[in-house]
Enzyme design. Sequence first.
Site, PDB file in Angstrom:
ATOM      1  N   HIS A 337       0.850  -1.182   0.000  1.00 61.57           N
ATOM      2  CA  HIS A 337       0.000   0.000   0.000  1.00 61.57           C
ATOM      3  C   HIS A 337       0.886   1.231   0.000  1.00 61.57           C
ATOM      4  O   HIS A 337       1.981   1.226   0.551  1.00 61.57           O
ATOM      5  CB  HIS A 337      -0.916   0.002   1.232  1.00 61.57           C
ATOM      6  CG  HIS A 337      -2.055   0.969   1.131  1.00 61.57           C
ATOM      7  ND1 HIS A 337      -1.936   2.291   1.480  1.00 61.57           N
ATOM      8  CD2 HIS A 337      -3.335   0.804   0.707  1.00 61.57           C
ATOM      9  CE1 HIS A 337      -3.106   2.902   1.282  1.00 61.57           C
ATOM     10  NE2 HIS A 337      -3.960   2.028   0.813  1.00 61.57           N
ATOM     11  N   ASP A 393      -7.967  -4.643  -0.670  1.00 55.57           N
ATOM     12  CA  ASP A 393      -8.429  -5.092  -1.979  1.00 55.57           C
ATOM     13  C   ASP A 393      -8.266  -6.591  -2.176  1.00 55.57           C
ATOM     14  O   ASP A 393      -8.954  -7.189  -3.008  1.00 55.57           O
ATOM     15  CB  ASP A 393      -7.670  -4.351  -3.085  1.00 55.57           C
ATOM     16  CG  ASP A 393      -7.910  -2.857  -3.039  1.00 55.57           C
ATOM     17  OD1 ASP A 393      -9.075  -2.466  -3.043  1.00 55.57           O
ATOM     18  OD2 ASP A 393      -6.929  -2.094  -2.989  1.00 55.57           O
TER      19      ASP A 393
END
Length: 494
Positions: A337, A393
């Site tokens: 991320h 995700d």
Amino acid sequence: MGLPGDKNAAPQESLTVKDNRTGKVYTIPIADNSIQATAFKVVKAPFKKGERPENETDKGLRIADKGYLNTAVMRSEITYIDGEAGVLRYRGYPIEQLALHSNHLETAYLLLYGSLPTKDQAALFEKEVLHHGVMHSDAEQFFRSFRYDAHPMAILTSAFAYLGSYYAEANPSLQGQTLFTKGSPESLANMDKQILRLIGKATTMAAMAYRVRQGRAFVTPPTGLSYTGSFLYQLDHSGQENYVPNPILEKALDVLFLLHADHELNASSTTVLQTGSSLVDPYSAVAAGCASLYGPLHGGANEAVIRMLISIGKPENVPAFLEAVKRREKVLSGFGHRVYKTSDPRSFIVRKTADEVFKVTGKDELLETAMALHEAAMKDEYFTSRRLAPNVDFWSGLIYRAMGFPLDFFPVLFAVPRVVGWLAHWRQMMLQEGGVKIWRPRQIYVGEGIREYVPVEERVAVVGSKKTPSPIVHSGITKRTMLASFKGKTLSKL
């Protein structure tokens, strides 16, 4: 105050900068562990012999920060992220507590107004949001104008902008620049009404975009259901009597909406603020944010995870895939991320939610592959040393897939709840102390210096990659037309 060099002196909240070009020393104040970029404009130097005037050395230093890696553009009270510790808080509340005890609309109230609502406040807010979910009947013609195979994010992005055409009272271009910035009771009431409209209609427009694909009639938002329950109803109802969505799926979608409601100044939220800084209407600003979210580096990430898992196929193919990732032949989606350097706190919540969904839908055939990939990557020093842990995700795409959503609808399921975060940041900017200044980043110009215009007859062709337009290959009717002769047909002389 201690004397210079006194070890017992209280530390100064400032930064001492010496410009080695001139020998001058500058004191830059520090506030909230930050410095003002404009403070460096006083750090000037004379031009060196042969230096480009475009460097503007005599006008002060500029701060170079490609991609906003360490530039703060807002003072905010909304969302706090500690990427090193894996912390995410909405208005001070840990995301884990909100996911366990709250719901999406209650959290939306928190993000927008700064505190958790009372029972009566929550009920009124939910009532108003759902009340504003109904679209004007003209909208059916707008949605039907899209092809059946149009990407739902293209439809939704267009729909947000289209929606603003209905509400002249929400347009500062028509009502005056201070429409949303003066903070009067009338101004606040106008602002909050647009917020209710956008949150309420987001699910309705998303459902309409979904049903365009299926060729189904659009569904009027029902009464008596929750925000996510109403959304599922509008997606799937086909005339059945007393239709009620499955409560497990309804709750799971609500948790995912809550987790995706805001994430500080990500790409789409920043786009909304950049656009909103021109004092455009909120519908246009949200449409811009939706367009930003459309990109595969942002809202399309969970879709990319499923496509990756499909390409891997079976669990036994995971080792070969990871080796290909190390050789940079494949891309590992759903890990790592931009902000989180350890773990994404949302991923643990989504993993638990996935288990609840799979109990009623059955396990997704890709689950075993996902679990094998997760386990292998977390044991591989190549990925752990790079802090590539699963993010939100990685698991959310499996939930959406298990719930029966098509892959290209995944970004829409991200955009709908993120409307809340976009509007929270937009509202905060409109009401910030000192008013709104249009965002205008600087650049470092490295192009040609001043050049004299050359008549076309005297120019020498510049060729090479990126130096000229790429050739376009024509076929079909265009090719035939280009070969035909007809009155008025001319050839370019350039």
